[in-house]
Write an enzyme that holds these catalytic residues in place. Sequence first.
Site, PDB file in Angstrom:
ATOM      1  N   ASP A 128      -6.473   4.137   3.038  1.00 30.03           N
ATOM      2  CA  ASP A 128      -5.838   3.333   1.987  1.00 30.03           C
ATOM      3  C   ASP A 128      -6.844   2.624   1.092  1.00 30.03           C
ATOM      4  O   ASP A 128      -6.608   1.519   0.610  1.00 30.03           O
ATOM      5  CB  ASP A 128      -4.878   2.301   2.614  1.00 30.03           C
ATOM      6  N   GLU A 129      -7.970   3.255   0.856  1.00 32.44           N
ATOM      7  CA  GLU A 129      -9.005   2.665   0.003  1.00 32.44           C
ATOM      8  C   GLU A 129      -8.659   2.802  -1.477  1.00 32.44           C
ATOM      9  O   GLU A 129      -9.278   2.145  -2.314  1.00 32.44           O
ATOM     10  CB  GLU A 129     -10.366   3.353   0.259  1.00 32.44           C
ATOM     11  N   LYS A 161      -7.926   6.264  -2.632  1.00 33.08           N
ATOM     12  CA  LYS A 161      -8.412   7.627  -2.900  1.00 33.08           C
ATOM     13  C   LYS A 161      -7.556   8.309  -3.976  1.00 33.08           C
ATOM     14  O   LYS A 161      -8.065   8.999  -4.855  1.00 33.08           O
ATOM     15  CB  LYS A 161      -8.404   8.463  -1.602  1.00 33.08           C
ATOM     16  N   GLY A 206      -0.698   8.541   2.542  1.00 35.69           N
ATOM     17  CA  GLY A 206       0.113   7.977   1.461  1.00 35.69           C
ATOM     18  C   GLY A 206      -0.849   7.626   0.347  1.00 35.69           C
ATOM     19  O   GLY A 206      -1.616   6.672   0.459  1.00 35.69           O
ATOM     20  N   HIS A 207      -0.896   8.454  -0.690  1.00 35.29           N
ATOM     21  CA  HIS A 207      -1.832   8.249  -1.799  1.00 35.29           C
ATOM     22  C   HIS A 207      -1.025   7.868  -3.032  1.00 35.29           C
ATOM     23  O   HIS A 207      -0.101   8.571  -3.411  1.00 35.29           O
ATOM     24  CB  HIS A 207      -2.644   9.523  -2.063  1.00 35.29           C
ATOM     25  N   VAL A 219     -10.281  -2.114 -11.051  1.00 30.71           N
ATOM     26  CA  VAL A 219      -9.951  -3.484 -11.435  1.00 30.71           C
ATOM     27  C   VAL A 219      -8.435  -3.671 -11.568  1.00 30.71           C
ATOM     28  O   VAL A 219      -7.968  -4.682 -12.084  1.00 30.71           O
ATOM     29  CB  VAL A 219     -10.677  -3.901 -12.741  1.00 30.71           C
ATOM     30  N   THR A 267       1.368   7.048  12.708  1.00 29.74           N
ATOM     31  CA  THR A 267       2.410   6.986  11.682  1.00 29.74           C
ATOM     32  C   THR A 267       3.709   7.639  12.167  1.00 29.74           C
ATOM     33  O   THR A 267       4.709   7.594  11.466  1.00 29.74           O
ATOM     34  CB  THR A 267       1.944   7.698  10.391  1.00 29.74           C
ATOM     35  N   GLN A 282      -6.863   9.949   4.983  1.00 31.08           N
ATOM     36  CA  GLN A 282      -7.398   9.055   6.012  1.00 31.08           C
ATOM     37  C   GLN A 282      -8.847   8.677   5.647  1.00 31.08           C
ATOM     38  O   GLN A 282      -9.149   8.625   4.480  1.00 31.08           O
ATOM     39  CB  GLN A 282      -7.294   9.691   7.421  1.00 31.08           C
TER      40      GLN A 282
HETATM   41  P1  GDP Z   1      -5.144   5.904  -0.511  1.00 24.93           P
HETATM   42  O1  GDP Z   1      -4.357   6.236   0.696  1.00 24.93           O
HETATM   43  O2  GDP Z   1      -6.609   5.797  -0.231  1.00 24.93           O
HETATM   44  O3  GDP Z   1      -4.869   6.811  -1.686  1.00 24.93           O
HETATM   45  O4  GDP Z   1      -4.686   4.443  -0.961  1.00 24.93           O
HETATM   46  P2  GDP Z   1      -3.160   3.904  -1.041  1.00 24.93           P
HETATM   47  O5  GDP Z   1      -2.517   4.496  -2.223  1.00 24.93           O
HETATM   48  O6  GDP Z   1      -2.490   4.040   0.271  1.00 24.93           O
HETATM   49  O7  GDP Z   1      -3.418   2.345  -1.218  1.00 24.93           O
HETATM   50  C1  GDP Z   1      -4.134   1.842  -2.299  1.00 24.93           C
HETATM   51  C2  GDP Z   1      -3.214   0.915  -3.097  1.00 24.93           C
HETATM   52  O8  GDP Z   1      -3.983   0.127  -3.970  1.00 24.93           O
HETATM   53  C3  GDP Z   1      -2.216   1.650  -3.979  1.00 24.93           C
HETATM   54  O9  GDP Z   1      -1.054   0.892  -4.088  1.00 24.93           O
HETATM   55  C4  GDP Z   1      -2.936   1.744  -5.321  1.00 24.93           C
HETATM   56  O10 GDP Z   1      -2.038   1.824  -6.417  1.00 24.93           O
HETATM   57  C5  GDP Z   1      -3.662   0.435  -5.332  1.00 24.93           C
HETATM   58  N1  GDP Z   1      -4.957   0.443  -6.035  1.00 24.93           N
HETATM   59  C6  GDP Z   1      -5.896   1.416  -6.097  1.00 24.93           C
HETATM   60  N2  GDP Z   1      -6.999   0.981  -6.741  1.00 24.93           N
HETATM   61  C7  GDP Z   1      -6.747  -0.297  -7.112  1.00 24.93           C
HETATM   62  C8  GDP Z   1      -7.517  -1.305  -7.777  1.00 24.93           C
HETATM   63  O11 GDP Z   1      -8.655  -1.122  -8.176  1.00 24.93           O
HETATM   64  N3  GDP Z   1      -6.911  -2.537  -7.940  1.00 24.93           N
HETATM   65  C9  GDP Z   1      -5.645  -2.795  -7.500  1.00 24.93           C
HETATM   66  N4  GDP Z   1      -5.139  -3.999  -7.683  1.00 24.93           N
HETATM   67  N5  GDP Z   1      -4.911  -1.864  -6.862  1.00 24.93           N
HETATM   68  C10 GDP Z   1      -5.460  -0.645  -6.663  1.00 24.93           C
HETATM   69  P1  IMO Z   2      -4.329   7.580   3.820  1.00 24.77           P
HETATM   70  O1  IMO Z   2      -4.654   9.033   3.494  1.00 24.77           O
HETATM   71  C1  IMO Z   2      -4.359   4.448   6.834  1.00 24.77           C
HETATM   72  C2  IMO Z   2      -3.786   5.714  10.988  1.00 24.77           C
HETATM   73  C3  IMO Z   2      -2.532   5.295  11.715  1.00 24.77           C
HETATM   74  C4  IMO Z   2      -3.052   5.224  13.140  1.00 24.77           C
HETATM   75  C5  IMO Z   2      -4.034   6.399  13.202  1.00 24.77           C
HETATM   76  C6  IMO Z   2      -3.445   7.680  13.770  1.00 24.77           C
HETATM   77  O2  IMO Z   2      -3.169   7.052   3.063  1.00 24.77           O
HETATM   78  O3  IMO Z   2      -5.548   6.728   3.743  1.00 24.77           O
HETATM   79  P2  IMO Z   2      -1.718   9.489  12.850  1.00 24.77           P
HETATM   80  O4  IMO Z   2      -0.303   9.357  12.396  1.00 24.77           O
HETATM   81  O5  IMO Z   2      -2.628  10.044  11.808  1.00 24.77           O
HETATM   82  O6  IMO Z   2      -1.859  10.229  14.136  1.00 24.77           O
HETATM   83  O7  IMO Z   2      -2.201   7.972  13.151  1.00 24.77           O
HETATM   84  O8  IMO Z   2      -4.425   6.628  11.865  1.00 24.77           O
HETATM   85  N1  IMO Z   2      -3.558   6.428   9.709  1.00 24.77           N
HETATM   86  C7  IMO Z   2      -3.795   5.891   8.503  1.00 24.77           C
HETATM   87  N2  IMO Z   2      -4.175   4.649   8.150  1.00 24.77           N
HETATM   88  N3  IMO Z   2      -4.184   5.386   5.887  1.00 24.77           N
HETATM   89  C8  IMO Z   2      -3.835   6.651   6.227  1.00 24.77           C
HETATM   90  O9  IMO Z   2      -3.813   7.654   5.337  1.00 24.77           O
HETATM   91  C9  IMO Z   2      -3.574   6.938   7.587  1.00 24.77           C
HETATM   92  N4  IMO Z   2      -3.186   8.041   8.254  1.00 24.77           N
HETATM   93  C10 IMO Z   2      -3.205   7.705   9.549  1.00 24.77           C
HETATM   94  O10 IMO Z   2      -2.058   4.047  11.267  1.00 24.77           O
HETATM   95  O11 IMO Z   2      -3.805   4.055  13.334  1.00 24.77           O
HETATM   96 MG    MG Z   3      -2.765   5.483   1.811  1.00 22.70          MG
END
Ligand code: GDP
Ligand code: IMO
Ligand code: MG
Length: 437
Positions: A15-16, A18, A42-43, A427, A125, A237
């Site tokens: 959830d960085e 990506k 979840g991207h 940002v 998950t 991940q």
């Molecule tokens: P992923 O799994 O690495 O693709 O990340 P997620 O989508 O799960 O979580 C990142 C969340 O932060 C999402 O809701 C994005 O819309 C949001 N996001 C991404 N980059 C930024 C940023 O630079 N600033 C803010 N405020 N939100 C961001």
């Molecule tokens: P994205 O791509 C954050 C975590 C789960 C659990 C561990 C194993 O959005 O960054 P799993 O269902 O994969 O067997 O769960 O990994 N996990 C994540 N945490 N972002 C994800 O994906 C994740 N996918 C799995 O919470 O700790």
């Molecule tokens: Mg995510």
Amino acid sequence: MQNQHTAVLGMQWGDEGKGKIVDHLAHDHQVIVRYQGGTNAGHTVVVGKKKFPLHLIPSGILYPEKTCVIGDGVVVNPLVLAEELEALDKRVGKRATLLIGSKAQLIMPWHIVRDGITGKKIGTTGRGIGPTYTDATARVGIRVMDLASKLRFSTMVAQYAVYNRELIEGLLRYYQIKPTAAEKTKIEQALTVDDIVRKYTDAWEKLKAFGIAAVDTSQTLDEADRAGKRILYEGAQATLLDITHGDYPFVTSSHPTVGGLFIGSGFRPRELTVIGVLKAYATRVGEGPFPTELTNRTGEILRERGHEYGTTTGRPRRCGWLDLVVGEYAVRINGVDGIAMTKLDILSGMKKLQLALAYRKGKVVMTRYPADQAVLEKVESQYVNMNGWRDDMTNKARAFSDLPKAAQKYVELVEEYLTVPVKYIGVGPGREELVRR
Ligand code: GDP
Ligand code: IMO
Ligand code: MG
């Protein structure tokens, strides 16, 4: 001269951001490939006021002229993919072409049941990821190509339903779980052959009607490379969730680290720029070590400001300070060439900031991430303090010099410590809310 391909992968626990970075880089790449993971991902891509949460579909999907590939290393649930695509097609007129690796393993209903039993202590998950990879390795999996013949698919489902009934009964006994009447019905459904065959073949027909094709993706990528196209690999991940290099056993069951992309895409090593995505603070969903976790009000503030709730499960994410011990590890394992630091805006308004540069256990100071969970559980983070900043950056900053001085210092400290340039700075969530250097 080889084409320059790019990988985007997570440097922390997922959830960085990506999805946002892939959406941005997709601009000058023609093929976007997911190589591992599945519906656990979840991207999020945000365009204007529209938010697109993607689970299986690569984050380049919004560009009509591109090709998106779900690689052979991804575990695919066709029911979820059909739903995801249907929802997307209702919202966007045109999208990228989508192809699936015919060798990709299918997530079956029994995998989800098994995950519900065995995944509890990890806090998975619950999408069936671990059991699907387990069966792939045990050579009792069903693959996308098996859907091509209804007879072949139904024969396999019938055979593995028997196998899985035994497994599930054994697991329930081992974990001393007595399922409720509702849970028993769910388990039965997950083992009912006719029902599964109908649902999966219907979903597959639907996907074909949406223009999805099962292909030999290594051939697709080879042809793209030969035609001078650039490939963008989208990791799901992150490094610390890698089955081998992460916080075992609190990990996912695939290889989000750079090595995973060659296996998961079927494309040979080529000139590759690795972009590591690093959130300006740290989050983790599920169980496992988290040395810089903040269980106090500051952690809550980060969660609320950063909307740190899972895109897939809605679970609150654990929050903490940026950890450069983790950062150094991710740089080392993946050969990160450039960093995309996301969500710097979320730190605006915090008076003091901290960054972990080392851990301490008793008298021992560690600057390298320890592999042993027993050690990790006991370490104390050693922080450097930084001044915060107040100014809004989401609407104002598009160049590094637009950032408040203290924010620039924060970024520069990360660069200096990790000896990797920070090339992108998030940002805000929107497509344009990005500083490039
Ligand atoms: P992923 O799994 O690495 O693709 O990340 P997620 O989508 O799960 O979580 C990142 C969340 O932060 C999402 O809701 C994005 O819309 C949001 N996001 C991404 N980059 C930024 C940023 O630079 N600033 C803010 N405020 N939100 C961001
Ligand atoms: P994205 O791509 C954050 C975590 C789960 C659990 C561990 C194993 O959005 O960054 P799993 O269902 O994969 O067997 O769960 O990994 N996990 C994540 N945490 N972002 C994800 O994906 C994740 N996918 C799995 O919470 O700790
Ligand atoms: Mg995510």
